[in-house]
Structures are given as structure tokens and as C-alpha cells.
Write a protein that holds these residues in place. Structure first.
Motif, PDB file in Angstrom:
ATOM      1  N   MET A  14     -31.048  -7.016  -1.211  1.00  0.00           N
ATOM      2  CA  MET A  14     -30.356  -6.452  -2.491  1.00  0.00           C
ATOM      3  C   MET A  14     -30.525  -5.083  -2.755  1.00  0.00           C
ATOM      4  O   MET A  14     -31.618  -4.566  -2.666  1.00  0.00           O
ATOM      5  N   GLU A  15     -29.453  -4.443  -3.125  1.00  0.00           N
ATOM      6  CA  GLU A  15     -29.567  -2.998  -3.629  1.00  0.00           C
ATOM      7  C   GLU A  15     -29.169  -2.959  -4.885  1.00  0.00           C
ATOM      8  O   GLU A  15     -28.047  -3.432  -5.423  1.00  0.00           O
ATOM      9  N   LYS A  16     -29.788  -2.171  -5.939  1.00  0.00           N
ATOM     10  CA  LYS A  16     -29.448  -1.813  -7.120  1.00  0.00           C
ATOM     11  C   LYS A  16     -28.717  -0.624  -7.306  1.00  0.00           C
ATOM     12  O   LYS A  16     -29.356   0.396  -7.181  1.00  0.00           O
ATOM     13  N   ALA A  17     -27.582  -0.558  -7.280  1.00  0.00           N
ATOM     14  CA  ALA A  17     -26.648   0.616  -7.346  1.00  0.00           C
ATOM     15  C   ALA A  17     -26.931   1.490  -8.550  1.00  0.00           C
ATOM     16  O   ALA A  17     -26.587   2.570  -8.579  1.00  0.00           O
ATOM     17  N   SER A  18     -27.006   0.862  -9.732  1.00  0.00           N
ATOM     18  CA  SER A  18     -27.124   1.433 -10.993  1.00  0.00           C
ATOM     19  C   SER A  18     -27.807   0.278 -12.007  1.00  0.00           C
ATOM     20  O   SER A  18     -28.136  -1.013 -11.682  1.00  0.00           O
ATOM     21  N   ILE A  19     -27.949   0.526 -13.246  1.00  0.00           N
ATOM     22  CA  ILE A  19     -28.647  -0.361 -14.229  1.00  0.00           C
ATOM     23  C   ILE A  19     -27.887  -1.449 -14.261  1.00  0.00           C
ATOM     24  O   ILE A  19     -28.341  -2.581 -14.741  1.00  0.00           O
ATOM     25  N   ASP A  20     -26.405  -1.569 -14.093  1.00  0.00           N
ATOM     26  CA  ASP A  20     -25.812  -2.748 -14.317  1.00  0.00           C
ATOM     27  C   ASP A  20     -24.941  -3.266 -13.057  1.00  0.00           C
ATOM     28  O   ASP A  20     -24.198  -4.317 -12.933  1.00  0.00           O
ATOM     29  N   ARG A  64     -19.795  -9.377   8.619  1.00  0.00           N
ATOM     30  CA  ARG A  64     -20.626  -9.203   7.540  1.00  0.00           C
ATOM     31  C   ARG A  64     -20.209  -9.992   6.069  1.00  0.00           C
ATOM     32  O   ARG A  64     -18.825 -10.041   6.062  1.00  0.00           O
ATOM     33  N   ALA A  65     -20.843 -10.302   5.113  1.00  0.00           N
ATOM     34  CA  ALA A  65     -20.517 -10.720   3.947  1.00  0.00           C
ATOM     35  C   ALA A  65     -21.358  -9.807   2.674  1.00  0.00           C
ATOM     36  O   ALA A  65     -22.498  -9.983   2.561  1.00  0.00           O
ATOM     37  N   ILE A  66     -20.690  -9.016   2.316  1.00  0.00           N
ATOM     38  CA  ILE A  66     -21.258  -8.242   1.320  1.00  0.00           C
ATOM     39  C   ILE A  66     -20.583  -8.425  -0.060  1.00  0.00           C
ATOM     40  O   ILE A  66     -19.388  -8.663  -0.359  1.00  0.00           O
ATOM     41  N   VAL A  67     -21.445  -8.591  -0.906  1.00  0.00           N
ATOM     42  CA  VAL A  67     -21.020  -8.856  -2.423  1.00  0.00           C
ATOM     43  C   VAL A  67     -21.369  -7.767  -3.127  1.00  0.00           C
ATOM     44  O   VAL A  67     -22.495  -7.192  -3.013  1.00  0.00           O
ATOM     45  N   HIS A  68     -20.499  -7.243  -4.180  1.00  0.00           N
ATOM     46  CA  HIS A  68     -20.817  -6.414  -5.222  1.00  0.00           C
ATOM     47  C   HIS A  68     -20.642  -7.080  -6.610  1.00  0.00           C
ATOM     48  O   HIS A  68     -19.646  -7.849  -6.969  1.00  0.00           O
ATOM     49  N   MET A  69     -21.863  -6.803  -7.367  1.00  0.00           N
ATOM     50  CA  MET A  69     -21.789  -7.641  -8.614  1.00  0.00           C
ATOM     51  C   MET A  69     -21.932  -6.639  -9.768  1.00  0.00           C
ATOM     52  O   MET A  69     -22.626  -5.480  -9.465  1.00  0.00           O
ATOM     53  N   ASP A  70     -21.200  -6.824 -10.866  1.00  0.00           N
ATOM     54  CA  ASP A  70     -21.110  -5.759 -11.845  1.00  0.00           C
ATOM     55  C   ASP A  70     -21.264  -6.438 -13.163  1.00  0.00           C
ATOM     56  O   ASP A  70     -20.588  -7.578 -13.578  1.00  0.00           O
ATOM     57  N   LEU A  71     -22.266  -6.208 -14.020  1.00  0.00           N
ATOM     58  CA  LEU A  71     -22.484  -6.910 -15.258  1.00  0.00           C
ATOM     59  C   LEU A  71     -21.253  -6.598 -16.311  1.00  0.00           C
ATOM     60  O   LEU A  71     -20.946  -5.343 -16.479  1.00  0.00           O
ATOM     61  N   ASP A  72     -20.377  -7.364 -16.921  1.00  0.00           N
ATOM     62  CA  ASP A  72     -19.404  -7.181 -17.689  1.00  0.00           C
ATOM     63  C   ASP A  72     -19.751  -6.272 -19.035  1.00  0.00           C
ATOM     64  O   ASP A  72     -20.645  -6.855 -19.639  1.00  0.00           O
ATOM     65  N   GLY A  81     -27.682 -14.793 -20.637  1.00  0.00           N
ATOM     66  CA  GLY A  81     -26.521 -14.855 -21.646  1.00  0.00           C
ATOM     67  C   GLY A  81     -25.458 -13.714 -21.127  1.00  0.00           C
ATOM     68  O   GLY A  81     -24.852 -13.498 -21.992  1.00  0.00           O
ATOM     69  N   LEU A  82     -25.550 -13.162 -20.116  1.00  0.00           N
ATOM     70  CA  LEU A  82     -24.899 -11.779 -19.630  1.00  0.00           C
ATOM     71  C   LEU A  82     -23.735 -12.318 -18.575  1.00  0.00           C
ATOM     72  O   LEU A  82     -24.260 -12.753 -17.519  1.00  0.00           O
ATOM     73  N   PRO A  83     -22.657 -12.129 -18.980  1.00  0.00           N
ATOM     74  CA  PRO A  83     -21.498 -12.215 -17.950  1.00  0.00           C
ATOM     75  C   PRO A  83     -21.781 -11.413 -16.749  1.00  0.00           C
ATOM     76  O   PRO A  83     -21.901 -10.118 -17.049  1.00  0.00           O
ATOM     77  N   ILE A  84     -21.312 -11.892 -15.625  1.00  0.00           N
ATOM     78  CA  ILE A  84     -21.260 -10.936 -14.392  1.00  0.00           C
ATOM     79  C   ILE A  84     -20.083 -11.172 -13.534  1.00  0.00           C
ATOM     80  O   ILE A  84     -19.669 -12.039 -13.063  1.00  0.00           O
ATOM     81  N   THR A 101     -14.372  -6.033  -7.165  1.00  0.00           N
ATOM     82  CA  THR A 101     -14.957  -6.284  -8.327  1.00  0.00           C
ATOM     83  C   THR A 101     -14.322  -5.718  -9.402  1.00  0.00           C
ATOM     84  O   THR A 101     -13.825  -6.234 -10.797  1.00  0.00           O
ATOM     85  N   GLY A 102     -13.800  -4.351  -9.152  1.00  0.00           N
ATOM     86  CA  GLY A 102     -12.907  -3.457 -10.360  1.00  0.00           C
ATOM     87  C   GLY A 102     -11.698  -4.309 -10.779  1.00  0.00           C
ATOM     88  O   GLY A 102     -11.172  -4.281 -11.716  1.00  0.00           O
ATOM     89  N   GLU A 103     -11.061  -4.762  -9.397  1.00  0.00           N
ATOM     90  CA  GLU A 103      -9.829  -5.553  -9.824  1.00  0.00           C
ATOM     91  C   GLU A 103      -9.935  -6.830 -10.391  1.00  0.00           C
ATOM     92  O   GLU A 103      -9.131  -7.372 -11.136  1.00  0.00           O
ATOM     93  N   ALA A 104     -11.122  -7.399 -10.152  1.00  0.00           N
ATOM     94  CA  ALA A 104     -11.193  -8.774 -10.738  1.00  0.00           C
ATOM     95  C   ALA A 104     -11.719  -8.788 -12.244  1.00  0.00           C
ATOM     96  O   ALA A 104     -11.504  -9.846 -12.540  1.00  0.00           O
ATOM     97  N   LYS A 105     -12.536  -7.807 -12.504  1.00  0.00           N
ATOM     98  CA  LYS A 105     -13.188  -7.993 -13.941  1.00  0.00           C
ATOM     99  C   LYS A 105     -12.252  -8.117 -15.117  1.00  0.00           C
ATOM    100  O   LYS A 105     -11.094  -7.485 -15.242  1.00  0.00           O
ATOM    101  N   PRO A 106     -12.532  -8.940 -16.042  1.00  0.00           N
ATOM    102  CA  PRO A 106     -13.799  -9.770 -15.744  1.00  0.00           C
ATOM    103  C   PRO A 106     -13.419 -11.093 -14.850  1.00  0.00           C
ATOM    104  O   PRO A 106     -12.595 -11.670 -15.347  1.00  0.00           O
ATOM    105  N   GLY A 107     -14.265 -11.415 -14.017  1.00  0.00           N
ATOM    106  CA  GLY A 107     -13.814 -12.271 -12.954  1.00  0.00           C
ATOM    107  C   GLY A 107     -14.342 -12.321 -11.585  1.00  0.00           C
ATOM    108  O   GLY A 107     -15.653 -11.350 -11.537  1.00  0.00           O
TER     109      GLY A 107
END
Length: 381
Positions: free
Chosen positions: A96-102, A3-11, A133-136, A151-157
């Protein structure tokens, strides 16, 4: 197939939205939230360096960082930009799953044969930045738990945690990094010396189940980097509603308002339980002659029943203009966004947040009717 699962989080999403519209806010400590008795909804990395955190009382945050600029926030702008980011991602990925607003989960399993999954995700992030214009930030791994922690460990990155890297990545981290571990669970584990994911992963499963209960197995699996939960395709719920048809027509205003307040509380609890926020409240009444009146209005995104009840009662006063009996009353919340309590931080005080957490805990444990506001109960029956 791996599996290849991505978590994306707007900074720092709310902060980034404000800076997108006002470049003078760049580089300074910034707090988004309510007034003096309110709490922090979001804060910039510059403010976090001073110890400011979300859900912290504004007064405490300003003591830690007196030079911070406080902004009330623009709920409608945040929602519109969230929808825009959602559309960009939906147009580029199969699931895609939208887990929250961001934050979002992407399932790119099998896509590496056509295009490297990490490179593909980088291009999606670049498109979001270019078009909004929003970093993620993001992390790519074999399941939702590891990618979210990443993602939590990488932020912002951004980062990639390959299958053989999962255990070495997770082991040294605090157990608090596991999404399902709250303060109470962390304190319980800490008391028996379990503070790192590595220690937790080596606990006998039976012992952990005796300590934690039914969630013990799930917690042990996550500590070992195991998570079979699928990415759930996103679909936004349009409305949530309830109505009551009376066996006998009535014009008892006190009883009608009590009933409406109770409806607002129950629907608001359902919103919080399912992690929805509403932006539109509508009240419907039907007279004994079947004439129907509906009044609605926009509100700042919320799931707080004290706010929704007040608005519903105001709408009832505007809708009920004839001295006639009613046969039906109804309440509907529309304009929903799938998120969490975060948006409510704009209007909540610390005391209100504590009240809702306690009420929801009691309702979850003993049933939705276990506790409620006095305005929603009929003490005459």
C-alpha cells in the motif's frame, strides 16, 4: 503477469469526518475552511452543485451558495481518522502507498488467483465504512494513472477498467484528467487544439517533447494508458530538523532570531517539496556551558513558514531564559503526515497561497536560496 492497481480516495474526506460526528450536517451544503478571508479546504457534493470548489475564497463560495454552512474544521480528528483508515488497509493488502491524507494506492497483482481483486477491494471499502463511518471510492485497473483517473470519474462510487477497456475509457476524457496536467499545460495544449486524451495520444512524441519539454514523453505515455510506476510501500517519516553550531559562542539575539526564521523557512519549503505537514515544532538551544534547553508545542497541521517561523520564535523566547552565550540552536518538526497543501487551506488566505506558489516555483527553478522572507536574510554581510 497483468498488474492490478487500485486507487482509493475517501469521499469529501473532511466533510465526511464532520458528518460522522454530527448527523445534522447530512444532506446540506457544507464548506470546511477558514474565516472570511480564507479559502475552501473541502466542500460537500451539495455545495459543489452550486460551483463551490476547493481553494476557492470563502466569500466567493458563499456568494455562489449563500445557504452553505461553514465549519472551521478539526485538524486532529482528520489526522486520527486518516491513520485509522491507513491501518485498516495495511492489514488487508500486501503493498500500500499512502499518496495523501485521504488517498491510497494498492498493488493487488497476483491476488486474483486467490480472491477476485475487485471483490477484495469492495470488502476493504466495506470494512473502512463499517469501522470508521467514512465512505470511500475506488477504481481498479492496470496502473496508477488509469486507476486514479477512474476514481475521479467514479466518485462517489467505484469502477474497474480492464486492460482492453483502457483506451476506450481514456480517449473521450479531457486532458485535464491526467494527473500531471496543470492549468498552464492545459492552456498550452488547448492552443494547438489538443483538448481530449485521444488527440493527445495520437500526437507525435517528438512534437510533444518539443512543446512540453522533458515531461512530454511521460505525458504521451499516460495519454496512451502506459504507466510503469510502482506502488511504493508506505512508511511515515518521523521528523525533519536542522541545527547550527557556532564557531564562536554568541548572545546576539537579533542574529539568533534571524537564523531561526531562516531555518523555519527552509524546513517549511522542504516539507512542501516532499508533501509533508507537521503538527509539532521544537526549538533547541545549547548554552556555552553545554546546558541544553528544548521547548516544543503542538500546531495545526501545516507547512506554511509564516506560521512555523512565528511558533519557533515564540519557543525560542521561552527557552532562552539566561543571559549567557549560546553555542548551538536547532529546529525540528515532528508529528508529520504525508499529504499535500490541502490541510493548510484552513489557515491560508488567497494572497498567502499565491505567495507560496510563486516562492516555491522560484526555489524549485533557481535553488532553495533564490528567494526568501526578509526576516531570514542577513543584510549586514
Amino acid at each position: 503477469m497483468e498488474r492490478a492497481i487500485v486507487h482509493m480516495d475517501l469521499d469529501t474526506f473532511f466533510v465526511s469526518c464532520e458528518r460522522r460526528n454530527n448527523s445534522q450536517l447530512n444532506g446540506i451544503p457544507l464548506i470546511i475552511g477558514g474565516g472570511d478571508r480564507g479559502v475552501v479546504a473541502s466542500c460537500s457534493y451539495e455545495a459543489r452543485k452550486f460551483g463551490v470548489r476547493s481553494a476557492m475564497p470563502i466569500r466567493m463560495a458563499l456568494r455562489l451558495c449563500p445557504d452553505a454552512k461553514v465549519i472551521r474544521g478539526d485538524h486532529e480528528m482528520y489526522s486520527n481518522l486518516s491513520h485509522l483508515v491507513t491501518e485498516i488497509i495495511q492489514n488487508k493488502v500486501p503493498v500500500m502507498e499512502k499518496a495523501s491524507i485521504d488517498e491510497f494506492y494498492l498493488d493487488l497483482s497476483g491476488m486474483d488467483k486467490f480472491f477476485g481483486c475487485y471483490q477484495w477491494t469492495e470488502e476493504i471499502a466495506a470494512s473502512i465504512l463499517k469501522e470508521t463511518g467514512l465512505p470511500i471510492s475506488f477504481a481498479l485497473s492496470a496502473n496508477k494513472t488509469v486507476s486514479k483517473i477512474g476514481t475521479g470519474e467514479a466518485k462517489p462510487g467505484r469502477m474497474e477498467i480492464k486492460l482492453q477497456e483502457i483506451k476506450p475509457f481514456l480517449d473521450p476524457l479531457s486532458v485535464k484528467k491526467i494527473p500531471m496536467v496543470g492549468d498552464k499545460t492545459f492552456q498550452l495544449l488547448s492552443r494547438v487544439g489538443i483538448r481530449t486524451i485521444h488527440t493527445l495520444s495520437e500526437m507525435p512524441l517528438l512534437v510533444l517533447q518539443q512543446m512540453i519539454g522533458e515531461n512530454g514523453r511521460e505525458l504521451w505515455k499516460k495519454a496512451n494508458g502506459i504507466d510503469e510506476n510502482p506502488v511504493i510501500p508506505y512508511s511515515e517519516r518521523k521528523s525533519i530538523s536542522t541545527e547550527r553550531t557556532f564557531t564562536s559562542d554568541t548572545m546576539d539575539i537579533v542574529e539568533l532570531k534571524r537564523l531561526l526564521a531562516g531555518m523555519a523557512e527552509q524546513l517549511a519549503y522542504q516539507l512542501r517539496k516532499e508533501k509533508w505537514l507537521t503538527s509539532t515544532v521544537a526549538v533547541k538551544i545549547r548554552y556555552a556551558n553545554f546546558d541544553t534547553e528544548t521547548k516544543q508545542c503542538k500546531v495545526a497541521y501545516t507547512s506554511a513558514d509564516h506560521t512555523l517561523s512565528r511558533v519557533a520564535l515564540d519557543l525560542f523566547n521561552k527557552a532562552y531564559t539566561r543571559r549567557m552565550r549560546l553555542r548551538l540552536i536547532g529546529l525540528r518538526f515532528t508529528g508529520l503526515v504525508h499529504g499535500n497543501h490541502q490541510m493548510n487551506l484552513f489557515e491560508d488566505t488567497e494572497e498567502q497561497m499565491s505567495l507560496y506558489q510563486t516562492m516555491d516555483y522560484l526555489k524549485n527553478r533557481f535553488g532553495s536560496d533564490a528567494v526568501g522572507r526578509a526576516s531570514g536574510f542577513d543584510f549586514g554581510k
